[in-house]
Design an enzyme around this catalytic site. Sequence first.
Site, PDB file in Angstrom:
ATOM      1  CB  ALA A 124     -20.275 -27.377  36.880  1.00 12.90           C
ATOM      2  CE  LYS A 125     -13.221 -30.290  33.717  1.00 11.28           C
ATOM      3  NZ  LYS A 125     -12.610 -30.742  34.976  1.00 11.28           N
TER       4      LYS A 125
END
Length: 410
Positions: free
Chosen positions: A100-101
């Site tokens: 994720a980011k």
Amino acid sequence: MSADAPRIYFQRAADQLDLSDAMRRLLLTAKREVQVQIPVELDSGEVATYIGYRVQHNNARGPMKGGLRYHPQVDLDEVRGLAALMTWKTAVVNIPYGGAKGGIALDPKLCSTRELERITRRFVDSIHDLFGPDVDIPAPDMGTTADMMAWIMNQYGKYHGFSPACVTGKPVDYHGIPGREEATGRGVGGLTLKILSRTGRKFPGTRIALQGFGNVGTFTARFLHDAECRFVAISDAGGAYHRADGLDVPGMLKYALAHGGRLDGYTEADRISGAELLAADCDVLIPAALGGVLTAANAATVKAPIIVEAANAPVTPDADAVFDAAGVVVLPDILANAGGVTASWFEWVQNRQHYQWGINRVRQELDQILGAAFEQVWQLAQERKVSLRTAAYMLGVGRVGKATVLGGLG
Ligand code: GLU
């Protein structure tokens, strides 16, 4: 950077792995993409509205994991690309996470500490139902610090109770662990030494050019200086510094510490341009700052036979093709800078067990995990006659694909 770069690298590995079109589409699509409004009162009393993003790319191998970036250039496309990189990165080093980011489009240097705290807490208010220890675990990235991770944990706890494992990269005095802060730089340094020995070079006197003197750059410099490498060029956002006989790394670290983390005004070296740093006569070039700095326009100027991607996506696919054709060895980001997320895993494990390992165990386990991943990537590259990047993607994408098949579609 754009989300195109990791997609191009993915397709190359998918070709090697003979993945079906259906599997490619599944693995390239993000699980969830969130964009939220963050209205906050500035110190002046005015109201400013920021935009925050969190892209949760894939959780086939475990809870999604990745940093939170505060930078003016942050947008959905960039966060999307960086989230996918995290999925492949956690898989390359074989830790039980997805990718994720997140990010907020802002310049943290233009905000006061109190403003940054209000922005961070407000962001958590908007997304607290979407992340958590078993779902998605944020961490520091460009422009974010351990203090911000403490605010995230504290704000999250107001909704969900004491949950130190909801975020990593926290201060050591607030549920963080010794060894997390240095981990990305330590990993970059250790892997640089591995690649030097594999290509038949000796470390003492190895000439290095380093772009970026933030968290990753400074710890990389410290580690490789201790290994007797010679830094001929170092830059930060304010300029680049050169000394053919070797820069005084401890002196520069001390100078930056005393000057708000910056090298502005440092006089013990020659000033050169950013372009000259990338083209410096050296053995290893380490881009440890922004993405997209080595492009088709400047790739041919690079003299280093080895490039270590300490930053995320510093080499564009066009430049990568130039380096491949010229026989320049590129150690890809999803392996080179994986030390950070690996130590984040150690922090998460300790938070969940309410236990503390100590710095020696953190370093030892980090070195062991990165060393094993390096060996696997190196072997695969030899066997399949592909670049280290394609081999790393093959390893990462292959593992995520396998978990997807084993888990089924439900
Ligand atoms: N932001 C770092 C990265 O790009 C670390 C992520 C983490 O620790 O979750 O790998």
